[in-house]
Write an enzyme that holds these catalytic residues in place. Structure first.
Site, PDB file in Angstrom:
ATOM      1  N   TYR A 119      54.982  11.794 -27.742  1.00 22.54           N
ATOM      2  CA  TYR A 119      53.768  10.975 -27.859  1.00 22.54           C
ATOM      3  C   TYR A 119      52.720  11.462 -26.869  1.00 22.54           C
ATOM      4  O   TYR A 119      53.041  11.820 -25.731  1.00 22.54           O
ATOM      5  CB  TYR A 119      54.111   9.508 -27.566  1.00 22.54           C
ATOM      6  CG  TYR A 119      52.904   8.593 -27.585  1.00 22.54           C
ATOM      7  CD1 TYR A 119      52.523   7.945 -28.761  1.00 22.54           C
ATOM      8  CD2 TYR A 119      52.142   8.386 -26.434  1.00 22.54           C
ATOM      9  CE1 TYR A 119      51.415   7.114 -28.783  1.00 22.54           C
ATOM     10  CE2 TYR A 119      51.027   7.559 -26.457  1.00 22.54           C
ATOM     11  CZ  TYR A 119      50.665   6.921 -27.634  1.00 22.54           C
ATOM     12  OH  TYR A 119      49.566   6.110 -27.657  1.00 22.54           O
ATOM     13  N   GLU A 207      44.936   9.729 -30.223  1.00 22.49           N
ATOM     14  CA  GLU A 207      46.380   9.494 -30.183  1.00 22.49           C
ATOM     15  C   GLU A 207      47.077  10.492 -31.098  1.00 22.49           C
ATOM     16  O   GLU A 207      46.720  10.620 -32.274  1.00 22.49           O
ATOM     17  CB  GLU A 207      46.688   8.062 -30.640  1.00 22.49           C
ATOM     18  CG  GLU A 207      48.127   7.656 -30.425  1.00 22.49           C
ATOM     19  CD  GLU A 207      48.402   6.227 -30.906  1.00 22.49           C
ATOM     20  OE1 GLU A 207      48.021   5.888 -32.044  1.00 22.49           O
ATOM     21  OE2 GLU A 207      48.996   5.453 -30.133  1.00 22.49           O
TER      22      GLU A 207
END
Lengths: 401, 296
Positions: A119, A207
């Site tokens: 991530y 993101e």
């Protein structure tokens, strides 16, 4: 403003961030052409991804009954079939609400073998007023869950805006992700590229979830941004012509687009009591007080400090085009504005729209007595509230009847 | 008798010849505030309304008139430059009213202001008012866009991110015969110059402020930080209200900073922090003044 995944990947690629080879298309035939090119490079799998702004696409269901807005395919024929099943159909995910979103574009891309999902995000840390780059070894899952249950698995690096992100910071984060050897330098380059995308595009958030370690056709491991989400700072759009062109009006609520034409800030909600207020804080507080007295707000609507007659009329029309609305609360604190000007605007708007549902008006401030007189003498059934609490109770009562 | 500014404070206005800046300069002059200079590059040597001299630069304006505070009304693309010009001139205070400044510009400005003496209030704020003792609080110091007449000189400090919600609280106080020491709108953007906590600390040190109303809204954690400090250090009663309990997550509610994202910045969390700190909570925005007055 939000943009699509394929647009986010285009921006990232401009800053040297590796994304899987692929392209966007609007027809099943084009999807097949893109897939043919990808398979020709030796890739074994291709993914077809619905392009809508909402998340949860993979687990979504089309209103046609077709399951999944993201599909893996082994052949170009399968890509064609899946594209045909998705295009022109409405996809419902946990983020779209029951009405779903029309899928009119697909991203067709290589789907290399994923060894590990990570991530990565860049966002503003409000407490320090600085950007932070955030990574986690727990990729491919909801980061809020990770933050809630295993916060130690999220590593953050604060960036000094005077110098920007430094390579050592990128290497630190790469190490925190457990990357070693041949992956360290490419990872640092990717992290710096993602940060640069955030800063130079004036993004609110970038993101990459998941950021993946993949095995290429040549058997070597590399890092690629398999998914990407970018939200932009609306205040900075004026200096990014290329990003302005990425706006997709089909992804925005029609009433909100209409409101923005009149410089009104409108957000539709689920309730039945509409409100029209000057000032964002007061508008939020008005929604809150409606709920406090047992009602349900139908919208957030800030007419701003200057509320002209045209704006008030436009605001009434927008409010009334929501079929759920059963009553209206107007709450104006006319500090500098003349309350009588606003009252005159309200009366004109009520006449022009032929309003037939209860209207409660609470006016306070400059020249308020003249404003109240204008409302009273208009011959219209306008209920006057003295305080915010008083007005909120009155409108909840009127709608409840 | 107040924080940050007094009725004697000398004010300069950056962007005095723009329509927005001009209108509010007129209102400040009518309120009796000491607007002593304007700044519009290229219009130096002219006069505003035949009474306020205009200068090309902030440094010149401050040197010639003794102004220590700037009110900034310049459009968003030029606001970062205007703020840093006020900082470069070593003013005490720059109050930026401008709405719509890119967040990254504010990130750079805050970094550039580190170690400098100037305090920034705003941007995207209504400014501040220290009420005067004349009729309708005339003779006070009004910097920004708040209506002057709703105030009354007294001993309650008000701090808020929102403009109209500040006016609402001020008017509730004034209608009950209770005056204010200073009322400060810190602005609704995610990056601002002065926080709730900064203002609370000043009110706590001001002998003429006897009670405080703090108004917050969803987004960020500034209210929680202020509450934590209040719990440990504040010697004065504080009442508060948080707007946005009904706002849907992920949507920006007008103010750039008013957004619940990633489960952070909810009204519920802020209200819980207020409760924990012994801050009186107004159940509705109609009860902000009464909640404080009951505590005093």
């Amino acid at each position: 403003m939000n943009i699509h995944e394929y647009q986010a990947k285009q921006l990232l690629a401009q800053y040297g961030v590796a994304v899987p080879a692929g392209d966007v298309c609007a027809s099943a035939a084009d999807a097949r052409t893109i897939a043919d090119k990808i398979f020709a490079t030796g890739e074994k799998m291709v993914v077809v991804k619905s392009q809508i702004h909402a998340g949860g696409r993979g687990k979504g269901t089309f209103k046609s009954g077709f399951q999944g807005g993201v599909k893996l395919c082994r052949t170009a024929d399968d890509v064609f079939a899946k594209a045909e099943a998705m295009l022109g159909q409405v996809l419902v995910t946990k983020q779209t609400g029951p009405e779903g979103r029309l899928v009119s574009k697909l991203l067709v891309a290589a789907a290399p073998h994923i060894k590990k999902e990570l991530y990565l995000a860049v966002l503003l840390d409000r407490a320090s007023s600085r950007p932070i780059v955030m990574v986690s070894t727990e990729g491919g899952v909801d980061i809020e869950e990770v933050a809630a249950h295993t916060p130690e698995k999220i590593v953050k690096e604060t960036i000094d805006p005077a110098v920007g992100m430094m390579p050592y910071q990128a290497r630190k984060l790469a190490a925190a992700l457990g990357l070693t050897g041949d992956l360290i330098n490419p990872a640092a380059k990717l992290l710096l590229g993602v940060y640069k995308t955030w800063w130079e595009s004036d993004a609110a958030m970038v993101e990459i979830n998941p950021l993946c370690i993949v095995t290429g056709a040549d058997g070597k491991d590399t890092l690629v941004a398999v998914d990407a989400k970018i939200g932009l700072d609306d205040n900075a759009l004026y200096r990014h012509k290329n990003i302005q062109e990425m706006r997709d009006l089909a992804e925005e609520a029609p009433l909100e687009i209409e409101a923005s034409k009149f410089n009104l800030n409108y957000i539709k909600l689920e309730g039945n009591i509409a409100c029209l207020v000057n000032g964002a804080g007061l508008a939020m507080a008005t929604m809150d007080i409606i709920q406090y007295f047992g009602g349900n707000p139908a919208n957030f609507l800030d007419v701003g400090g200057g509320a002209s007659r045209e704006q008030v009329t436009a605001a009434f029309k927008i409010i009334l085009s929501d079929p759920n609305v059963k009553g209206i609360l107007v709450n104006i604190f006319g500090g500098i504005m003349d309350c009588n000007v606003i009252a005159t605007g309200i009366v004109a708007a009520v006449r022009e729209t032929g309003l037939s549902i209860p209207l409660v008006v609470r006016l306070e401030g400059n020249n308020v007595q003249a404003g109240k007189t204008t409302l009273r003498e208009s011959g219209l059934t306008i209920i006057s509230g003295d305080s915010m609490a008083d007005a909120a109770k009155l409108v909840v009562q009127a709608v409840g009847k | 008798m107040s924080i940050l500014v007094t009725p004697q404070t000398k004010i300069l206005v950056q962007g005095i010849t723009g329509s927005f800046g001009a209108r509010h300069t007129q209102l400040s002059l009518a309120y009796g505030s000491q607007v002593v200079a304007g700044v519009t590059p290229g219009k130096g040597g002219q006069q505003f309304e035949n009474r306020v001299p205009i200068f090309d630069t902030v440094a010149e304006a401050a040197r010639a008139t003794g102004a220590t505070v700037s009110a900034i009304f310049v459009p968003p693309p030029f606001a970062a430059d205007a703020i840093l010009e006020a900082v470069d001139a070593d003013l005490d205070l720059a109050v930026c009213i401008t709405e719509g400044i890119p967040v990254n510009d504010m990130v750079k400005i805050k970094r550039a202001m580190q170690g400098r003496r100037t305090r920034l209030i705003g941007p995207n704020c209504p400014g501040l008012v220290t009420p005067g003792t004349g009729p309708d609080s005339h003779g006070g110091c009004r910097i920004g866009i708040a209506p002057g007449y709703i105030h009354k000189a007294g001993h309650i400090g008000v701090v808020s991110r929102s403009g109209t919600l500040t006016y609402e609280a001020v008017w509730q106080l004034t209608s009950r015969g209770v005056g204010q020491s200073t009322c400060v709108g810190i602005g609704g953007d995610p990056v601002n110059g002065t926080s709730h906590l900064d203002i609370i600390k000043l009110f706590n040190e001001d002998p003429d402020t006897h009670g405080i109303i703090m108004i917050g809204e969803i987004g960020g954690s500034a209210e929680e930080e202020a509450a934590e400090w209040i719990k440990a250090h504040c010697r004065k009663p504080v009442a508060g209200f948080i707007a946005g309990a009904t706002a849907p997550p992920g949507r920006r509610m007008g103010h750039a900073g008013a957004i619940v994202s990633g489960g952070k910045g909810t009204a519920a969390a802020k209200i819980a922090a207020f409760q924990d700190a012994g801050i009186g909570i107004a159940a509705t925005p109609s009860e902000m003044a009464d909640t404080l007055l009951r505590m005093m």
